[in-house]
Design an enzyme around this catalytic site. Structure first.
Site, PDB file in Angstrom:
ATOM      1  N   LYS A  35       0.847  -1.193   0.000  1.00 53.40           N
ATOM      2  CA  LYS A  35       0.000   0.000   0.000  1.00 53.40           C
ATOM      3  C   LYS A  35       0.881   1.241   0.000  1.00 53.40           C
ATOM      4  O   LYS A  35       1.824   1.345   0.784  1.00 53.40           O
ATOM      5  CB  LYS A  35      -0.910   0.035   1.232  1.00 53.40           C
ATOM      6  CG  LYS A  35      -1.831   1.258   1.274  1.00 53.40           C
ATOM      7  CD  LYS A  35      -2.626   1.306   2.564  1.00 53.40           C
ATOM      8  CE  LYS A  35      -1.860   1.914   3.724  1.00 53.40           C
ATOM      9  NZ  LYS A  35      -1.760   3.408   3.646  1.00 53.40           N
ATOM     10  N   ASP A  64      -3.741   4.357  -1.659  1.00 55.42           N
ATOM     11  CA  ASP A  64      -4.590   4.817  -0.563  1.00 55.42           C
ATOM     12  C   ASP A  64      -4.544   6.344  -0.467  1.00 55.42           C
ATOM     13  O   ASP A  64      -3.806   6.903   0.344  1.00 55.42           O
ATOM     14  CB  ASP A  64      -4.085   4.159   0.732  1.00 55.42           C
ATOM     15  CG  ASP A  64      -4.833   4.616   1.968  1.00 55.42           C
ATOM     16  OD1 ASP A  64      -6.001   5.025   1.845  1.00 55.42           O
ATOM     17  OD2 ASP A  64      -4.235   4.553   3.065  1.00 55.42           O
ATOM     18  N   LYS A  66      -7.661   8.259  -0.565  1.00 55.38           N
ATOM     19  CA  LYS A  66      -8.902   8.688   0.088  1.00 55.38           C
ATOM     20  C   LYS A  66      -9.502   9.947  -0.551  1.00 55.38           C
ATOM     21  O   LYS A  66      -9.744  10.956   0.126  1.00 55.38           O
ATOM     22  CB  LYS A  66      -8.666   8.938   1.581  1.00 55.38           C
ATOM     23  CG  LYS A  66      -8.112   7.747   2.348  1.00 55.38           C
ATOM     24  CD  LYS A  66      -7.916   8.090   3.813  1.00 55.38           C
ATOM     25  CE  LYS A  66      -7.328   6.936   4.598  1.00 55.38           C
ATOM     26  NZ  LYS A  66      -5.896   6.707   4.277  1.00 55.38           N
ATOM     27  N   ASP A  69     -14.054  15.009  -2.685  1.00 60.76           N
ATOM     28  CA  ASP A  69     -14.258  16.310  -3.305  1.00 60.76           C
ATOM     29  C   ASP A  69     -15.581  16.235  -4.066  1.00 60.76           C
ATOM     30  O   ASP A  69     -16.332  15.278  -3.921  1.00 60.76           O
ATOM     31  CB  ASP A  69     -13.085  16.637  -4.241  1.00 60.76           C
ATOM     32  CG  ASP A  69     -12.796  18.142  -4.333  1.00 60.76           C
ATOM     33  OD1 ASP A  69     -13.776  18.889  -4.588  1.00 60.76           O
ATOM     34  OD2 ASP A  69     -11.646  18.546  -4.150  1.00 60.76           O
ATOM     35  N   THR A 121      -9.749   5.014  11.317  1.00 64.76           N
ATOM     36  CA  THR A 121      -9.470   4.233  12.527  1.00 64.76           C
ATOM     37  C   THR A 121      -8.760   5.053  13.600  1.00 64.76           C
ATOM     38  O   THR A 121      -8.587   4.584  14.722  1.00 64.76           O
ATOM     39  CB  THR A 121      -8.624   2.989  12.191  1.00 64.76           C
ATOM     40  OG1 THR A 121      -7.473   3.392  11.449  1.00 64.76           O
ATOM     41  CG2 THR A 121      -9.433   1.995  11.381  1.00 64.76           C
ATOM     42  N   GLY A 211       1.333  -1.986   8.681  1.00 71.10           N
ATOM     43  CA  GLY A 211       2.493  -1.174   8.341  1.00 71.10           C
ATOM     44  C   GLY A 211       3.644  -1.370   9.288  1.00 71.10           C
ATOM     45  O   GLY A 211       4.491  -2.242   9.101  1.00 71.10           O
ATOM     46  N   ARG A 212       3.684  -0.558  10.350  1.00 67.85           N
ATOM     47  CA  ARG A 212       4.842  -0.498  11.225  1.00 67.85           C
ATOM     48  C   ARG A 212       5.269  -1.827  11.842  1.00 67.85           C
ATOM     49  O   ARG A 212       6.485  -2.065  11.981  1.00 67.85           O
ATOM     50  CB  ARG A 212       4.599   0.555  12.318  1.00 67.85           C
ATOM     51  CG  ARG A 212       4.763   1.974  11.803  1.00 67.85           C
ATOM     52  CD  ARG A 212       4.168   3.027  12.718  1.00 67.85           C
ATOM     53  NE  ARG A 212       2.706   3.110  12.566  1.00 67.85           N
ATOM     54  CZ  ARG A 212       1.960   4.053  13.119  1.00 67.85           C
ATOM     55  NH1 ARG A 212       2.519   4.977  13.880  1.00 67.85           N
ATOM     56  NH2 ARG A 212       0.660   4.074  12.916  1.00 67.85           N
TER      57      ARG A 212
END
Length: 232
Positions: A35, A64, A66, A69, A121, A211-212
């Site tokens: 991602k 990603d 998001k 508009d 989240t 991720g981390r």
């Protein structure tokens, strides 16, 4: 989830292009999915995505960004992205409304699945009230997910805490991309609504965004492999 779809999309969100390429090269063969998000895209743009994909050409990509508009602007952004790449997943904000989501879906590439973000989240009940969503977080997520489904998108990005509710409400063919996944012992960081990988899959998640716990490990490939082994 289709058999060819990765269970894990590893979040490689960094402002260091060389590091992003190194992570993609190590992790993509294990997870199958990566991602790339706002931090990376705002630094390197489409050229950065192209560079990472050259390093890991077989990786399934979740872009990603998001989008949120007016319908025409979002449709144009989605169309531009899908003309340059063929991401496995792309996303918009469900709170942009049905017209925006339908315009985005119409502009989306035929091989790209479009998701909508329900509630970030990083938000809890207090933060929900501050941004005028109301304090009943689970009901807001459910309403946005049902609106997403009516708009004919392929699924949503939601927290692990809403998986079971959305599976009941939206059915088995609706993709649930779940961030905020933390293996046992990992710090939650800025995520408020977290869950372990195994519990999220058992609850019905289609895909996990991690991720981390992977990218900051001493051996990212090994960390990803261990998470997958624990799930299986």
């Amino acid at each position: 989830m289709m058999a060819s779809d990765p269970l894990i999309f590893c979040a490689i969100d960094t402002a260091d292009l060389e590091h992003a390429c190194d992570l993609a090269k190590k992790i993509a063969p294990v997870t199958g999915g990566i991602k790339l998000g706002l931090e990376f895209f705002n630094k390197f743009g489409p050229a950065g995505i192209e560079t990472v994909l050259k390093t890991a050409p077989e990786a399934k990509l979740f872009i990603d960004l998001k989008y949120h508009d007016i319908p025409n602007t979002v449709a144009g952004a989605v169309r531009s992205m899908c003309s340059n790449f063929e991401p496995a997943y792309l996303n918009v904000h469900a709170s942009g409304g049905r017209e925006m989501m339908m315009a985005a879906k119409e502009a989306c590439g035929k091989n790209t699945k479009l998701l909508a973000v329900t509630i970030l989240t990083s938000l809890d009940a207090r933060a929900m009230e501050e941004v005028c969503f109301g304090s009943v977080l689970s009901e807001s997520v459910k309403k946005l997910a049902l609106l997403t489904q009516k708009s004919r998108l392929d699924g949503v990005v939601c927290s692990a805490h809403e998986i079971e509710t959305l599976r009941i409400s939206c059915g088995d063919d609706f993709a649930l991309m779940v961030p905020g996944i933390r293996p046992a012992g990992a710090a939650s960081g800025d995520q408020k609504r977290v869950m372990s990988p195994q519990d999220a899959v058992n609850a019905g998640a289609s895909h996990l965004v991690i991720g981390r716990p992977i990218t900051q490990a001493d051996d990212p490939a090994r960390a990803a492999r261990e998470i997958l082994e624990n799930i299986r």
